[in-house]
Design a protein around this motif. Structure first.
Motif, PDB file in Angstrom:
ATOM      1  N   ARG A  92       0.839  -1.186  -0.157  1.00 26.10           N
ATOM      2  CA  ARG A  92       0.096   0.076  -0.236  1.00 26.10           C
ATOM      3  C   ARG A  92       0.899   1.287  -0.125  1.00 26.10           C
ATOM      4  NH1 ARG A  92      -1.619   4.062   2.672  1.00 26.10           N
ATOM      5  NH2 ARG A  92       0.101   3.561   4.225  1.00 26.10           N
ATOM      6  N   SER A  93       1.872   1.381   0.850  1.00 29.10           N
ATOM      7  CA  SER A  93       2.892   2.479   0.715  1.00 29.10           C
ATOM      8  C   SER A  93       3.520   2.680  -0.294  1.00 29.10           C
ATOM      9  CB  SER A  93       3.908   2.030   2.073  1.00 29.10           C
ATOM     10  OG  SER A  93       4.600   3.165   2.211  1.00 29.10           O
ATOM     11  N   ALA A  94       3.793   1.539  -1.131  1.00 29.08           N
ATOM     12  CA  ALA A  94       4.695   1.677  -2.167  1.00 29.08           C
ATOM     13  C   ALA A  94       3.808   2.195  -3.471  1.00 29.08           C
ATOM     14  CB  ALA A  94       5.495   0.339  -2.618  1.00 29.08           C
ATOM     15  N   GLN A  95       2.491   1.349  -3.532  1.00 30.05           N
ATOM     16  CA  GLN A  95       1.652   1.751  -4.629  1.00 30.05           C
ATOM     17  C   GLN A  95       0.762   2.978  -4.402  1.00 30.05           C
ATOM     18  OE1 GLN A  95      -0.180  -2.116  -5.299  1.00 30.05           O
ATOM     19  NE2 GLN A  95       1.642  -2.961  -6.331  1.00 30.05           N
ATOM     20  N   GLY A  96       0.261   3.323  -3.263  1.00 27.39           N
ATOM     21  CA  GLY A  96      -0.401   4.383  -2.953  1.00 27.39           C
ATOM     22  C   GLY A  96      -1.773   3.891  -2.944  1.00 27.39           C
ATOM     23  N   ASP A 131      10.937 -11.383  -3.957  1.00 29.30           N
ATOM     24  CA  ASP A 131       9.517 -11.398  -4.709  1.00 29.30           C
ATOM     25  C   ASP A 131       8.812 -10.180  -4.403  1.00 29.30           C
ATOM     26  OD1 ASP A 131      10.323 -13.953  -5.667  1.00 29.30           O
ATOM     27  OD2 ASP A 131       8.911 -15.004  -4.544  1.00 29.30           O
ATOM     28  N   LEU A 132       8.733  -9.594  -3.201  1.00 26.29           N
ATOM     29  CA  LEU A 132       8.172  -8.373  -2.755  1.00 26.29           C
ATOM     30  C   LEU A 132       8.615  -7.330  -3.450  1.00 26.29           C
ATOM     31  CD1 LEU A 132       5.871  -6.944  -1.061  1.00 26.29           C
ATOM     32  CD2 LEU A 132       7.396  -6.941   0.654  1.00 26.29           C
ATOM     33  N   ARG A 133      10.058  -7.134  -3.607  1.00 29.01           N
ATOM     34  CA  ARG A 133      10.503  -6.066  -4.617  1.00 29.01           C
ATOM     35  C   ARG A 133      10.174  -6.090  -6.089  1.00 29.01           C
ATOM     36  NH1 ARG A 133      14.992  -6.695  -0.858  1.00 29.01           N
ATOM     37  NH2 ARG A 133      16.092  -8.187  -2.417  1.00 29.01           N
ATOM     38  N   ALA A 178       8.027  -3.520  -8.461  1.00 27.51           N
ATOM     39  CA  ALA A 178       8.537  -3.037  -9.722  1.00 27.51           C
ATOM     40  C   ALA A 178       7.643  -3.618 -10.734  1.00 27.51           C
ATOM     41  CB  ALA A 178       9.733  -4.027  -9.849  1.00 27.51           C
ATOM     42  N   GLY A 179       6.989  -4.476 -10.745  1.00 26.76           N
ATOM     43  CA  GLY A 179       6.167  -4.884 -11.702  1.00 26.76           C
ATOM     44  C   GLY A 179       4.795  -4.170 -11.905  1.00 26.76           C
TER      45      GLY A 179
END
Length: 221
Positions: free
Chosen positions: A172-176, A211-213, A217-218
């Motif tokens: 959530r934090s990374a994608q908003g 896998d989370l990274r 990225a994907g």
């Protein structure tokens, strides 16, 4: 001194400094964490906790006073803040990780009931984030050992609740935006096999972090 004066002095010097933290700030930080370590380590039984209630591995130990409780949690908050800091050098980060581990070896910090309830999930999530972010990559093995020590207090709860919540919040934090429950479940199911021993746990989380990274990225591509 270590909970009021030193943090305020560090804040003032940091705000006045240009660029990265200067040598005076780092020296004060080292003094602050060393004092916290000594006070907790040396006065655990005679100031902080009522050892008369300690009868066995999982017994409840009550704080001796509100003052001792406030000191304990403020000290934990300062340690947690140091693990969250992006400016702290690896040498000081490692020292604080060692302080944290030493308090557990000496006084079973991770089993202390109030710590487990109020602070343990936050420490696990913070250290997992450091691992995934690679912000202290040279310390990854030490970080994984500490996470395992924290998780091992209740591995079932760690795998069923703490890790899914961390994964959901990290995405959530990374994608908003909030990830779907199925996306979180699929990611965990493909990488985590609920290992019970340290080597398997470490291998699991090397794969999980990668896998989370890759997932983040994907989604950005």
């Amino acid at each position: 001194l270590c909970l009021n004066y030193l943090p305020n002095m560090v804040k003032q010097l940091t705000e006045a400094a240009t660029g990265s933290q200067n040598e005076a700030v780092l020296e004060l930080l080292e003094v602050q964490y060393e004092l916290i370590h000594k006070v907790l380590r040396q006065h655990w039984r005679n100031y902080f906790f009522d050892e008369s209630m300690h009868q066995g591995r999982n017994s409840t130990k009550a704080f001796k006073s509100q003052e001792s409780r406030d000191f304990f949690f403020r000290a934990m908050e300062l340690l947690l803040a140091s693990f969250n800091s992006k400016d702290i050098p690896p040498s000081l980060f490692r020292r604080n990780l060692n302080i944290f581990e030493d308090l557990n070896v000496t006084h079973r910090l991770y089993e202390q009931q109030d710590f487990c309830t109020a602070m343990r999930p936050a420490f696990i999530s913070t250290l997992l984030r450091v691992i995934v972010d690679k912000s202290h990559q040279l310390l990854e093995e030490e970080l994984l050992a500490t996470v395992y020590g924290l998780a091992a207090i209740d591995l079932d709860h760690f795998y069923s609740t703490v890790l899914p919540e961390f994964t959901r919040e990290y995405i959530r934090s990374a994608q908003g935006h909030e990830p779907s429950a199925s996306a979180v479940h699929e990611l965990l199911a493909s990488t985590i096999n609920q290992a019970q021993d340290v080597p398997s746990f470490a291998l699991n989380f090397h794969r999980f972090a990668n896998d989370l990274r890759f997932h983040i990225a994907g989604q950005r591509a």
